[in-house]
Design a protein around this motif. Sequence first.
Motif, PDB file in Angstrom:
ATOM      1  N   THR A   1       0.857  -1.183   0.000  1.00 40.29           N
ATOM      2  CA  THR A   1       0.000   0.000   0.000  1.00 40.29           C
ATOM      3  C   THR A   1       0.891   1.230   0.000  1.00 40.29           C
ATOM      4  OG1 THR A   1      -1.668  -1.165   1.286  1.00 40.29           O
ATOM      5  CG2 THR A   1      -1.817   1.231   1.234  1.00 40.29           C
ATOM      6  N   LEU A   2       0.615   2.150  -0.906  1.00 43.22           N
ATOM      7  CA  LEU A   2       1.355   3.406  -1.009  1.00 43.22           C
ATOM      8  C   LEU A   2       0.425   4.546  -0.613  1.00 43.22           C
ATOM      9  CD1 LEU A   2       2.947   2.719  -4.504  1.00 43.22           C
ATOM     10  CD2 LEU A   2       3.996   2.331  -2.289  1.00 43.22           C
ATOM     11  N   LEU A   3       0.811   5.284   0.417  1.00 41.95           N
ATOM     12  CA  LEU A   3       0.013   6.409   0.905  1.00 41.95           C
ATOM     13  C   LEU A   3       0.870   7.671   0.901  1.00 41.95           C
ATOM     14  CD1 LEU A   3      -1.519   4.578   3.981  1.00 41.95           C
ATOM     15  CD2 LEU A   3      -2.731   5.206   1.895  1.00 41.95           C
ATOM     16  N   PRO A   4       0.714   8.523  -0.117  1.00 48.29           N
ATOM     17  CA  PRO A   4       1.497   9.749  -0.156  1.00 48.29           C
ATOM     18  C   PRO A   4       0.752  10.907   0.509  1.00 48.29           C
ATOM     19  CG  PRO A   4       0.353   9.479  -2.217  1.00 48.29           C
ATOM     20  CD  PRO A   4      -0.013   8.289  -1.353  1.00 48.29           C
TER      21      PRO A   4
ATOM     22  N   THR B   1       3.500  17.730   1.452  1.00 48.08           N
ATOM     23  CA  THR B   1       3.918  18.683   2.478  1.00 48.08           C
ATOM     24  C   THR B   1       4.749  19.748   1.785  1.00 48.08           C
ATOM     25  OG1 THR B   1       5.894  17.422   3.016  1.00 48.08           O
ATOM     26  CG2 THR B   1       3.945  16.970   4.336  1.00 48.08           C
ATOM     27  N   ASP B   2       4.157  20.914   1.568  1.00 48.40           N
ATOM     28  CA  ASP B   2       4.808  21.986   0.804  1.00 48.40           C
ATOM     29  C   ASP B   2       5.255  21.446  -0.549  1.00 48.40           C
ATOM     30  OD1 ASP B   2       4.375  23.876   2.856  1.00 48.40           O
ATOM     31  OD2 ASP B   2       6.173  23.166   3.899  1.00 48.40           O
ATOM     32  N   ASN B   3       6.570  21.451  -0.818  1.00 45.66           N
ATOM     33  CA  ASN B   3       7.078  20.980  -2.116  1.00 45.66           C
ATOM     34  C   ASN B   3       7.514  19.524  -2.093  1.00 45.66           C
ATOM     35  OD1 ASN B   3       6.774  23.519  -3.300  1.00 45.66           O
ATOM     36  ND2 ASN B   3       8.770  24.191  -2.547  1.00 45.66           N
ATOM     37  N   ASP B   4       7.319  18.853  -0.978  1.00 44.79           N
ATOM     38  CA  ASP B   4       7.796  17.475  -0.815  1.00 44.79           C
ATOM     39  C   ASP B   4       6.621  16.508  -0.613  1.00 44.79           C
ATOM     40  OD1 ASP B   4      10.313  18.675  -0.833  1.00 44.79           O
ATOM     41  OD2 ASP B   4      10.347  18.832   1.356  1.00 44.79           O
ATOM     42  N   VAL B   5       6.931  15.240  -0.704  1.00 45.31           N
ATOM     43  CA  VAL B   5       5.946  14.194  -0.464  1.00 45.31           C
ATOM     44  C   VAL B   5       6.467  13.265   0.621  1.00 45.31           C
ATOM     45  CG1 VAL B   5       4.790  12.169  -1.454  1.00 45.31           C
ATOM     46  CG2 VAL B   5       4.993  14.259  -2.797  1.00 45.31           C
ATOM     47  N   VAL B   6       5.617  12.999   1.602  1.00 45.37           N
ATOM     48  CA  VAL B   6       5.884  11.960   2.580  1.00 45.37           C
ATOM     49  C   VAL B   6       5.147  10.732   2.082  1.00 45.37           C
ATOM     50  CG1 VAL B   6       5.507  11.196   4.947  1.00 45.37           C
ATOM     51  CG2 VAL B   6       6.161  13.567   4.499  1.00 45.37           C
ATOM     52  N   LEU B   7       5.872   9.639   1.874  1.00 48.57           N
ATOM     53  CA  LEU B   7       5.287   8.413   1.334  1.00 48.57           C
ATOM     54  C   LEU B   7       5.377   7.334   2.394  1.00 48.57           C
ATOM     55  CD1 LEU B   7       4.076   6.827  -1.060  1.00 48.57           C
ATOM     56  CD2 LEU B   7       6.425   6.275  -1.734  1.00 48.57           C
ATOM     57  N   ILE B   8       4.228   6.814   2.782  1.00 49.12           N
ATOM     58  CA  ILE B   8       4.184   5.695   3.714  1.00 49.12           C
ATOM     59  C   ILE B   8       3.891   4.446   2.918  1.00 49.12           C
ATOM     60  CG2 ILE B   8       3.012   4.669   5.699  1.00 49.12           C
ATOM     61  CD1 ILE B   8       2.443   7.581   6.606  1.00 49.12           C
ATOM     62  N   ILE B   9       4.773   3.466   3.062  1.00 49.15           N
ATOM     63  CA  ILE B   9       4.613   2.183   2.369  1.00 49.15           C
ATOM     64  C   ILE B   9       4.388   1.118   3.431  1.00 49.15           C
ATOM     65  CG2 ILE B   9       5.715   0.425   0.940  1.00 49.15           C
ATOM     66  CD1 ILE B   9       7.321   2.648  -0.383  1.00 49.15           C
ATOM     67  N   SER B  10       3.268   0.436   3.313  1.00 47.78           N
ATOM     68  CA  SER B  10       2.990  -0.730   4.155  1.00 47.78           C
ATOM     69  C   SER B  10       3.023  -1.932   3.240  1.00 47.78           C
ATOM     70  CB  SER B  10       1.614  -0.613   4.820  1.00 47.78           C
ATOM     71  OG  SER B  10       1.605   0.483   5.701  1.00 47.78           O
ATOM     72  N   SER B  11       3.718  -2.981   3.673  1.00 45.29           N
ATOM     73  CA  SER B  11       3.891  -4.106   2.775  1.00 45.29           C
ATOM     74  C   SER B  11       4.057  -5.402   3.536  1.00 45.29           C
ATOM     75  CB  SER B  11       5.108  -3.872   1.891  1.00 45.29           C
ATOM     76  OG  SER B  11       5.147  -4.803   0.851  1.00 45.29           O
ATOM     77  N   LYS B  12       3.664  -6.459   2.872  1.00 44.99           N
ATOM     78  CA  LYS B  12       3.784  -7.817   3.408  1.00 44.99           C
ATOM     79  C   LYS B  12       4.355  -8.707   2.342  1.00 44.99           C
ATOM     80  CE  LYS B  12       1.122 -11.650   5.090  1.00 44.99           C
ATOM     81  NZ  LYS B  12      -0.160 -12.188   5.417  1.00 44.99           N
TER      82      LYS B  12
END
Length: 130
Positions: A113-116, A119-130
Amino acid sequence: MKKLVIYILAILFLLSLTACNAKVPNDVQTNVTYSKEFSYLPAYGNMKLQNITQPDENGISSARYLIKNTTTDIVLNQYADILKKDGWAENWSYTKDKKPYSMVAQKDNHVTTLLPRQTDNDVVLIISSK
């Protein structure tokens, strides 16, 4: 005569090695770098790890990355291309393709799962994986 046969066989062998090393067109090349955190998952070019969680009881880990100077839409679209180049396209499906909000991809027994988040000019990307 024996030396001539050996010489010809050696030349044929070298020619076959050269043919095997022929350059593959750019659209077919799969120069994919894998994530250190998820050894089976291709990494996105310039993502910097911020933190990672240990696998839970279901074997799911999460990692938080920072990607500078981009947008969520660009990250998800380019990441989808990276997954396809890695061969995920043959065995994967977008379980949920809700770009630019999230994406869930599956290949074999792996689910990611990719959840971006912008934040201003940047991206925080949370990756959950199995």
